[in-house]
Design a protein around this motif. Structure first.
Motif, PDB file in Angstrom:
ATOM      1  N   UNK A  63     -76.482  -1.072 112.461  1.00  0.00           N
ATOM      2  CA  UNK A  63     -76.616  -1.162 111.303  1.00  0.00           C
ATOM      3  C   UNK A  63     -77.225  -0.021 110.453  1.00  0.00           C
ATOM      4  N   UNK A 104     -74.586   2.861 110.867  1.00  0.00           N
ATOM      5  CA  UNK A 104     -73.076   3.020 109.425  1.00  0.00           C
ATOM      6  C   UNK A 104     -73.408   3.174 109.069  1.00  0.00           C
ATOM      7  N   UNK A 111     -67.046   7.663 101.652  1.00  0.00           N
ATOM      8  CA  UNK A 111     -65.769   7.190 102.059  1.00  0.00           C
ATOM      9  C   UNK A 111     -64.508   7.089 100.862  1.00  0.00           C
ATOM     10  N   UNK A 126     -61.799   6.038 100.636  1.00  0.00           N
ATOM     11  CA  UNK A 126     -60.478   5.114 100.019  1.00  0.00           C
ATOM     12  C   UNK A 126     -61.315   3.944  98.726  1.00  0.00           C
ATOM     13  N   UNK A 178     -66.700   5.946  97.820  1.00  0.00           N
ATOM     14  CA  UNK A 178     -67.762   6.515  97.797  1.00  0.00           C
ATOM     15  C   UNK A 178     -68.056   7.852  98.501  1.00  0.00           C
ATOM     16  N   UNK A 217     -54.205   0.896  95.043  1.00  0.00           N
ATOM     17  CA  UNK A 217     -55.100   1.283  96.355  1.00  0.00           C
ATOM     18  C   UNK A 217     -54.826   0.242  96.915  1.00  0.00           C
ATOM     19  N   UNK A 227     -60.336   1.427 107.232  1.00  0.00           N
ATOM     20  CA  UNK A 227     -60.980   2.540 106.053  1.00  0.00           C
ATOM     21  C   UNK A 227     -62.010   2.555 106.343  1.00  0.00           C
ATOM     22  N   UNK A 228     -63.131   1.930 107.029  1.00  0.00           N
ATOM     23  CA  UNK A 228     -63.527   1.510 107.101  1.00  0.00           C
ATOM     24  C   UNK A 228     -64.442   1.759 108.977  1.00  0.00           C
ATOM     25  N   UNK A 229     -65.618   2.489 109.255  1.00  0.00           N
ATOM     26  CA  UNK A 229     -65.513   2.924 110.324  1.00  0.00           C
ATOM     27  C   UNK A 229     -66.489   1.708 111.273  1.00  0.00           C
ATOM     28  N   UNK A 230     -67.188   1.005 109.980  1.00  0.00           N
ATOM     29  CA  UNK A 230     -67.994  -0.506 110.872  1.00  0.00           C
ATOM     30  C   UNK A 230     -67.055  -1.153 110.987  1.00  0.00           C
ATOM     31  N   UNK A 242     -65.487  -0.210 114.606  1.00  0.00           N
ATOM     32  CA  UNK A 242     -66.558  -0.695 115.484  1.00  0.00           C
ATOM     33  C   UNK A 242     -66.131  -2.234 115.383  1.00  0.00           C
ATOM     34  N   UNK A 246     -73.635  -6.779 112.392  1.00  0.00           N
ATOM     35  CA  UNK A 246     -74.601  -6.041 111.921  1.00  0.00           C
ATOM     36  C   UNK A 246     -74.365  -4.690 110.694  1.00  0.00           C
ATOM     37  N   UNK A 247     -73.766  -4.149 111.458  1.00  0.00           N
ATOM     38  CA  UNK A 247     -72.928  -2.946 110.843  1.00  0.00           C
ATOM     39  C   UNK A 247     -72.091  -3.533 110.452  1.00  0.00           C
ATOM     40  N   UNK A 266     -74.136  -5.168 106.667  1.00  0.00           N
ATOM     41  CA  UNK A 266     -74.566  -4.064 106.181  1.00  0.00           C
ATOM     42  C   UNK A 266     -73.206  -3.459 105.436  1.00  0.00           C
ATOM     43  N   UNK A 267     -71.790  -2.846 106.212  1.00  0.00           N
ATOM     44  CA  UNK A 267     -70.903  -2.501 105.354  1.00  0.00           C
ATOM     45  C   UNK A 267     -70.460  -3.260 103.861  1.00  0.00           C
ATOM     46  N   UNK A 287     -72.119  -5.282 102.780  1.00  0.00           N
ATOM     47  CA  UNK A 287     -72.944  -5.888 101.653  1.00  0.00           C
ATOM     48  C   UNK A 287     -72.409  -4.487 100.247  1.00  0.00           C
ATOM     49  N   UNK A 288     -72.266  -3.156 100.699  1.00  0.00           N
ATOM     50  CA  UNK A 288     -72.643  -2.258 100.334  1.00  0.00           C
ATOM     51  C   UNK A 288     -71.717  -2.228  99.450  1.00  0.00           C
ATOM     52  N   UNK A 289     -70.197  -2.698  99.907  1.00  0.00           N
ATOM     53  CA  UNK A 289     -68.894  -2.952  99.487  1.00  0.00           C
ATOM     54  C   UNK A 289     -68.796  -3.740  98.156  1.00  0.00           C
ATOM     55  N   UNK A 333     -72.855   4.400  94.326  1.00  0.00           N
ATOM     56  CA  UNK A 333     -71.044   3.548  95.345  1.00  0.00           C
ATOM     57  C   UNK A 333     -71.231   1.998  94.293  1.00  0.00           C
ATOM     58  N   UNK A 377     -66.293  -2.610  95.863  1.00  0.00           N
ATOM     59  CA  UNK A 377     -64.950  -2.719  95.150  1.00  0.00           C
ATOM     60  C   UNK A 377     -64.480  -3.974  95.400  1.00  0.00           C
TER      61      UNK A 377
END
Lengths: 199, 164
Positions: free
Chosen positions: A125, A128, A137, A139, A142, B42, B48-51, B54, B98-99, B102-103, B105-107, B116, B119
């Motif tokens: 976590x 990443x 990012x 898109x 950010x 958009x 879009x996100x690496x997480x 993965x 988990x990755x 985490x991403x 949750x930021x979004x 940030x 979205x």
């Protein structure tokens, strides 16, 4: 002839004990280092946030690890795993002469596996989120954090390297713990003597 | 007879884990939404996100592995490897969930200190599908932990696997 399922440690050698102890010490050091470095990760910087006319407006911004829940989870999980390793090291050293029978070995193996998954989740976590901070990012619009807070990012990178080596070490510790469980089926009538520990 | 029910139980569990991982994979891959506001279009997709990429790769690996282990014969010597590989797959699953969490949750909440913005307000259906994929991944994880405990039990107690 009754079937006896007795669990005992190793195959009668002390090599697995030494290997396990060495791996555990390394894993303890790695996860503790990761928790400490990330826990003390803080950088304060005065940046120009806007310009009104010709007067630049400065603000003092702080980057600390508590901003991101993923990093908080990282610190807590690494602290938990290093504490687990410490307990297991103490258990291994102080019970060298005692019998390790049955359930205790199995619970050590299961706890090792659960802690290995915990530390892998935490490290992943954090990596990443750190990648998001480093590259941004476009898109999601950010923007990067690392170009402004480079010391914060460097410390985070160090903590992540320590955590990933902790992940690999915990995987090895789990593998050795599992291989130490060996079943001694009743090949001979003196199998009850096999219940004595051979750490 | 207890041997047979245990064996069938293990197979059902592995089939369920395969299904859950496959479902997580499919739901994440098909999550795509196009939103337009202020003449700016958009499009949110999982690449879009690496997480999220993965997450898709990890669940694909777990699905393929589960599918292959379904066909492992009962008396094969490879069951000892299945324990370690189950552990590796569980670690892969926890790390991917988990990755992605985490991403996500930021979004959803954004990160005020980093500047940030969230979205999820603009692409709500994408966020919902990602949430669904994460729930399916979590179910796969729980099933895999049970499978790991079961594999450990059956390797340590070999009377279930060898010809009695």
């Amino acid at each position: 002839m009754p079937r006896e399922k007795i669990l005992f440690a190793g195959g009668g050698t002390t090599k697995s004990w030494k290997v396990l102890l060495a791996l555990r010490i390394l894993a303890f050091i790695a996860t503790l280092a990761a928790a400490i470095v990330m826990g003390l990760n803080k950088e304060t910087k005065t940046l120009v946030v806007a310009t009104i006319g010709t007067v630049p407006i400065k603000a003092t911004l702080t980057a600390k690890f508590q901003d991101t829940p993923a990093f908080v989870f990282f610190v807590i999980a690494n602290a938990m795993v290093s504490f687990h390793n410490l307990l297991m090291i103490a258990l291994q050293i102080f019970s060298r002469k005692l019998e390790c029978k049955g359930f205790r070995l199995l619970s050590v193996a299961i706890l090792d596996m659960l802690n290995a998954t915990l530390v892998s989740a935490a490290a992943n976590a954090a990596v990443f989120i750190a990648e998001l901070g480093k590259n941004g990012n476009k898109h999601a619009k950010w923007n990067k954090v690392c170009d402004r807070f480079s010391i914060y990012c460097d410390h985070g990178r160090g903590a992540l390297i320590a955590a990933f080596s902790g992940v690999i070490l915990m995987l090895l510790v789990s593998a050795v713990s599992i291989s130490r469980l060996s079943i001694y089926s009743n090949k001979s009538s003196t199998s009850t003597a096999a219940a004595v520990a051979s750490p | 007879m207890a041997k047979l029910t245990k064996r069938i139980g293990a197979l059902v569990l592995r089939l369920a884990a395969f299904g859950a991982a496959l479902a997580a994979l499919i739901v994440m891959v098909t999550s795509r939404e196009r939103a337009s506001f202020f003449a700016v279009s958009l499009e949110a997709k999982y690449t879009d996100m690496a997480a999220f990429k993965y997450f898709v790769i990890a669940n694909a690996v777990v699905s393929v592995y589960s599918f292959l282990v379904l066909f492992l014969p009962k008396e094969s010597l490879l069951w000892k490897f299945v324990v370690v590989l189950d552990l590796v797959m569980t670690m892969l699953l926890t790390s991917s969930i988990s990755a992605a969490l985490a991403v996500a949750q930021v979004g959803k909440k954004g990160n005020a200190n980093a500047g940030w913005l969230p979205i999820c307000g603009q692409v709500p259906k994408f966020c919902d599908q990602v949430t669904g994929a994460l729930i399916a991944g979590f179910v796969a994880l729980v099933l895999y932990v049970l499978l790991l405990l079961y594999s450990l039990h059956s390797v340590v107690d070999p009377f279930l696997l060898q010809k009695a």
